[in-house]
Design a protein around this motif. Structure first.
Motif, short mmCIF file in Angstrom:
data_model
loop_
_atom_site.label_atom_id
_atom_site.label_comp_id
_atom_site.label_asym_id
_atom_site.label_seq_id
_atom_site.Cartn_x
_atom_site.Cartn_y
_atom_site.Cartn_z
N LYS A 199 0.84 -1.20 0.00
CA LYS A 199 0.00 0.00 0.00
C LYS A 199 0.88 1.26 0.00
N ALA A 200 1.91 1.24 0.84
CA ALA A 200 2.81 2.40 0.94
C ALA A 200 3.51 2.67 -0.39
N ILE A 201 3.96 1.60 -1.03
CA ILE A 201 4.65 1.79 -2.32
C ILE A 201 3.68 2.36 -3.36
N ASN A 202 2.45 1.88 -3.34
CA ASN A 202 1.45 2.42 -4.28
C ASN A 202 1.20 3.90 -4.02
N ILE A 203 1.07 4.25 -2.74
CA ILE A 203 0.85 5.67 -2.41
C ILE A 203 2.06 6.51 -2.86
N LEU A 204 3.25 5.97 -2.58
CA LEU A 204 4.47 6.69 -2.98
C LEU A 204 4.55 6.85 -4.49
N ALA A 205 4.18 5.78 -5.21
CA ALA A 205 4.23 5.82 -6.67
C ALA A 205 3.31 6.90 -7.22
N ILE A 206 2.19 7.08 -6.54
CA ILE A 206 1.26 8.14 -6.99
C ILE A 206 1.80 9.51 -6.56
N ALA A 207 2.28 9.58 -5.30
CA ALA A 207 2.70 10.89 -4.76
C ALA A 207 3.94 11.43 -5.46
N ILE A 208 4.82 10.50 -5.87
CA ILE A 208 6.11 10.98 -6.41
C ILE A 208 5.96 11.63 -7.78
N ILE A 209 4.91 11.26 -8.53
CA ILE A 209 4.80 11.82 -9.89
C ILE A 209 4.57 13.34 -9.86
N PRO A 210 3.54 13.83 -9.14
CA PRO A 210 3.40 15.31 -9.12
C PRO A 210 4.59 16.01 -8.47
N VAL A 211 5.18 15.35 -7.45
CA VAL A 211 6.34 15.99 -6.80
C VAL A 211 7.52 16.05 -7.78
N ALA A 212 7.72 14.95 -8.51
CA ALA A 212 8.82 14.91 -9.50
C ALA A 212 8.59 15.95 -10.59
N PHE A 213 7.34 16.04 -11.05
CA PHE A 213 7.04 17.06 -12.07
C PHE A 213 7.27 18.45 -11.49
N SER A 214 6.89 18.63 -10.22
CA SER A 214 7.06 19.95 -9.59
C SER A 214 8.53 20.31 -9.50
N ILE A 215 9.34 19.34 -9.09
CA ILE A 215 10.76 19.65 -8.84
C ILE A 215 11.42 20.21 -10.10
N HIS A 216 11.11 19.58 -11.24
CA HIS A 216 11.80 20.07 -12.43
C HIS A 216 11.08 21.25 -13.06
N THR A 217 9.78 21.32 -12.87
CA THR A 217 9.06 22.49 -13.38
C THR A 217 9.50 23.73 -12.60
N VAL A 218 9.59 23.58 -11.28
CA VAL A 218 10.04 24.71 -10.47
C VAL A 218 11.46 25.10 -10.85
N THR A 219 12.32 24.10 -11.08
CA THR A 219 13.69 24.42 -11.52
C THR A 219 13.65 25.20 -12.83
N SER A 220 12.75 24.81 -13.72
CA SER A 220 12.66 25.54 -14.99
C SER A 220 12.15 26.96 -14.75
N TRP A 221 11.28 27.11 -13.75
CA TRP A 221 10.75 28.44 -13.46
C TRP A 221 11.79 29.37 -12.86
N LEU A 222 12.84 28.80 -12.25
CA LEU A 222 13.94 29.65 -11.78
C LEU A 222 14.43 30.50 -12.94
N PHE A 223 14.40 29.90 -14.12
CA PHE A 223 14.85 30.61 -15.33
C PHE A 223 13.69 31.36 -15.99
N ALA A 224 12.57 30.63 -16.18
CA ALA A 224 11.48 31.19 -16.99
C ALA A 224 10.79 32.39 -16.34
N THR A 225 10.88 32.51 -15.01
CA THR A 225 10.26 33.68 -14.38
C THR A 225 11.18 34.89 -14.44
#
Lengths: 438, 290
Positions: A199-225
């Motif tokens: 159950k924990a791995i399934n929750i993590l698998a779901i949770a990590i996707i938006p966090v992973a997308f956020s981490i690199h999107t935010v990194t891109s925003w360091l530049f794009a903003t």
């Protein structure tokens, strides 16, 4: 499954001591790290003056390295989460490789940011006086979160393997045994424990996707903003994410080949894995190519005066050799190699993976530096060297040291823990045999 | 034959030596020194010395020229009033010092002399300006009417001067704004000009004060004269700041509510999941110890 086969899997996948090659590898990486530490000592003593960063290029190869590390760390979410949630079974032997790459990369991403600070002892001010409106704060928050989630995603599937490792007390040695006991002595293979872990791995698998997308999107925003030629783009989030998936997958292919060859894991990391990962790489390279076309073709078509110098610098000017090198090594050549079935054999796929990783590092350099050399207001009355950025040996040593450090973390992890999940492999082999049986 | 050719070549080259030597002696350029006189609100006086030279057919301002300034007589060291070097803009600003008072009081007419010694690039130069002592007065009459008067010292008496052009302005954003659409005024027989102040609702200071200025500009006889007075004819400046407002560009702790709600909401949601998962580890540990 009979005990003999199970023992064979355990024997094959049990962490092995460094051989001669492994020792040379570790010593070499340690020397590179030591040189990096010495260079950082000089930087601490003399200040950022020892770097080639000046008024205009204030983000050099440290930040390029940071973006590279953040990018490669995304592979954890790709292999573990995306493929797990889509019920892709073949990725099982690759999950731990992907996760440890993610953890080591995100660790060094955090460290290299501190290295880039002229006064690292003031780092705490970021927390005391940081503004919620600033993408830098978002980056700090999201990197910490992603690091914790990646650690958990590494730890939960490791629990059943720890029980197996603890059973070989004499083979482990005193310190390793202590570590295994500390981390997993409570694991008793109880069904309730498995239920919670799944159950924990399934929750993590779901949770990590938006966090992973956020981490690199935010990194891109360091530049794009920031309103600057080359960074002022609405495409940046998607452009960074696609590039991150590509370099991460490339990194996994390289690691797969090295571990397979060194630990003789041909039975577990098969040619089929390279074939499938090769196809994934082609898809990701094409996706990244698409975003590159968007990123460069549209501004080049308009060729706004303020961006002209920057774009021409990349296409035909000072940065053209690196630009075309990055485009060809990170995208065109790997696509060309991996499109063919023979190209998806282990060695060619490994070469393609190396090209992707190397090309991607230079791509990150091109995202950071040329823009800083082309501000909207022309440079006046500045020393000649302000017009160019050639990193000093200290910068190369520190950047190299951080890359070597990340590889050392992965190397030591593979020495201490099974790089392919033992328990899951046993279960999958059992399930295959059952399928054959019926 | 060969030696003869070499000899000829050497002779040919020797022929150029006088030309080369002449080229070494750089011809010095003519320097022009201009002097301008300013009487600031009848309180202080200053001079501006301008150094110019003709370069490529045009007068260009010349910086780094050392200049000495005298009153009436440059040969008397008692008349020395100051020295300095022109700036990059070719100008030197010099306040007329209190030490010049004795010489200043001797006559109604004064001459300021600026001299510079020769430099490597320029010849020595001399410039002078003769002025007659004058002063401006400014006042207001009948509501928003501005009244200025020019007085000239004649035989130790201040007398009004007719037919002199002046401007009436109000200080605004570091410059001077005309009080109405009339650009210049000419003094009448009483030496006075009167203009109506038509700049309604001009922002003043926090009490609504504006500074009115009367100027005689670059007059051949009297130089540059100015007089100022403060009047409460402007609108009051109400200080407002968005320093404490919540915005994307505000300081720490002043981010917009929507951003705080969104950001903290996301952080909370993710960290609740993380804490839940850490608690699951605790649960697994407990199960293992049972």
């Amino acid at each position: 499954m009979d005990k003999l086969k199970e023992n064979k899997i355990v024997e094959d996948l049990f962490p092995q001591k460094f051989g001669k090659q492994g020792t040379i590898w570790v010593i070499s990486l340690s020397i590179i790290c030591a040189i990096g530490l010495f260079a950082y000592g000089r930087q601490l003593y003399y200040g950022l003056e020892v770097t080639a960063m000046r008024d205009y290029v204030s983000w050099g190869i440290y930040i390029s390295n940071f973006v590279f590390f953040v990018a490669i760390s995304l592979v954890g979410s790709l292999i573990t989460a995306v493929l797990r949630l889509t019920d892709v079974k073949w990725s099982t032997p690759l999950t731990r490789i992907a996760e440890i790459i993610a953890v080591s990369a995100i660790t060094f991403a955090s460290l290299i940011i501190i290295v880039d600070m002229g006064r690292p002892e003031r780092f705490y001010n970021l927390f005391l006086h940081g503004r919620l409106q600033s993408p830098i704060i978002w980056d700090v928050i999201v990197i910490t979160t992603y690091f914790i989630i990646s650690l958990l995603l590494l730890y939960f599937p490791l629990l059943p393997d720890l029980k197996i490792l603890i059973a070989f007390k004499e083979r482990n040695g005193k310190w390793l045994q202590k570590l295994y006991v500390f981390l997993g002595s409570f694991w008793k293979n109880k069904p309730e424990q498995f239920k919670i872990t799944d159950k924990a791995i399934n929750i993590l698998a779901i949770a990590i996707i938006p966090v992973a997308f956020s981490i690199h999107t935010v990194t891109s925003w360091l530049f794009a903003t920031t309103y600057r030629p080359g960074w002022d783009s609405t495409n940046f989030g998607a452009y960074f994410i696609s590039g991150a998936f590509l370099v991460g997958a490339g990194g996994v292919v390289v690691a797969m080949y090295v571990f397979r060859k060194h630990y003789k894991l041909e039975k577990y990391i098969t040619e089929d894995h390279f074939d499938r990962m090769g196809k994934v790489l082609v898809m990701l390279a094409l996706l990244y190519l698409y975003f590159n076309v968007n990123e460069f073709l549209v501004p080049a078509f308009k060729m706004k005066k303020s961006e002209e110098e920057h774009l021409l610098g990349l296409f035909t000017g000072e940065f053209a050799p690196i630009f075309w090198f990055a485009i060809f090594t990170a995208m065109f050549i790997p696509i060309f190699i991996l499109l063919f079935k023979k190209g998806r054999k282990p060695l060619p796929a490994f070469i393609a993976g190396v090209l992707v990783v190397v090309g991607s590092w230079f791509k990150r350099f091109l995202i950071v530096t040329p823009t800083l050399l082309h501000p909207f207001l022309p440079m006046h009355d500045v020393p000649a060297n302000y017009h160019h950025y050639i990193p000093t040996w200290e910068e190369w040593a520190i950047a190299g040291g951080s890359l070597a450090g990340a590889l050392l973390v992965i190397t030591f992890f593979a020495r201490i823990f099974p790089i392919i999940p033992i328990h899951e492999t046993i279960l999958e082999t059992e399930s295959h045999e059952n399928e054959k049986h019926f | 034959m060969k030696m003869k050719n070499i000899f000829k070549t050497v002779l040919f080259l020797l022929g150029f030596i006088p030309t080369f030597l002449n080229a070494q002696a750089v011809e010095k350029k003519i320097l022009v020194l201009g002097v301008k006189y300013y009487n600031d609100n009848n309180i202080s006086q200053h001079l501006i010395i301008q150094a110019k030279s003709k370069i490529d057919g045009k007068f260009q301002k010349i910086g780094n020229i050392p200049v000495k300034v005298f009153i009436n007589n440059e040969n008397d060291k008692n008349n020395f009033i100051g020295t300095g070097t022109t700036t990059e803009r070719g100008e030197l600003l010099l306040l007329v010092p209190a030490s010049a008072k004795t010489e200043w009081s001797k006559s109604n007419n004064q001459t300021f002399v600026a001299t510079s010694t020769a430099t490597t690039l320029y010849d020595e130069a001399r410039g002078e300006l003769a002025i007659t002592k004058a002063k401006l007065k400014i006042d207001t009459i009948d509501g928003k009417m501005v009244h200025a008067k020019l007085l000239v010292l004649i035989d130790s008496t201040w007398k009004p001067m007719v037919g002199i052009e002046m401007v009436l302005t109000v200080k605004r954003l570091g410059g001077n704004l005309n009080i109405s659409e009339t650009a210049t005024y000419t003094t009448d027989t009483a030496g006075a000009v009167t203009g109506e102040f038509k700049r309604e609702n001009l922002p003043g200071d926090n009490k609504g004060n504006l500074v009115l200025v009367a100027n005689v500009i670059d007059n051949d006889i009297y130089g540059n004269l100015s007089a100022e007075t403060t009047v409460p004819w402007g609108s009051k400046l109400i200080y407002s700041t968005n320093y404490n407002h919540r915005s994307l560009f505000a300081r720490r702790g002043h981010s917009p509510f929507w951003l705080e709600f969104l950001a903290y909401g996301i952080i909370l949601a993710v960290w609740v999941v993380i804490i839940y998962l850490v608690l699951q580890i605790k649960k697994i540990v407990k199960l293992g110890l049972e």
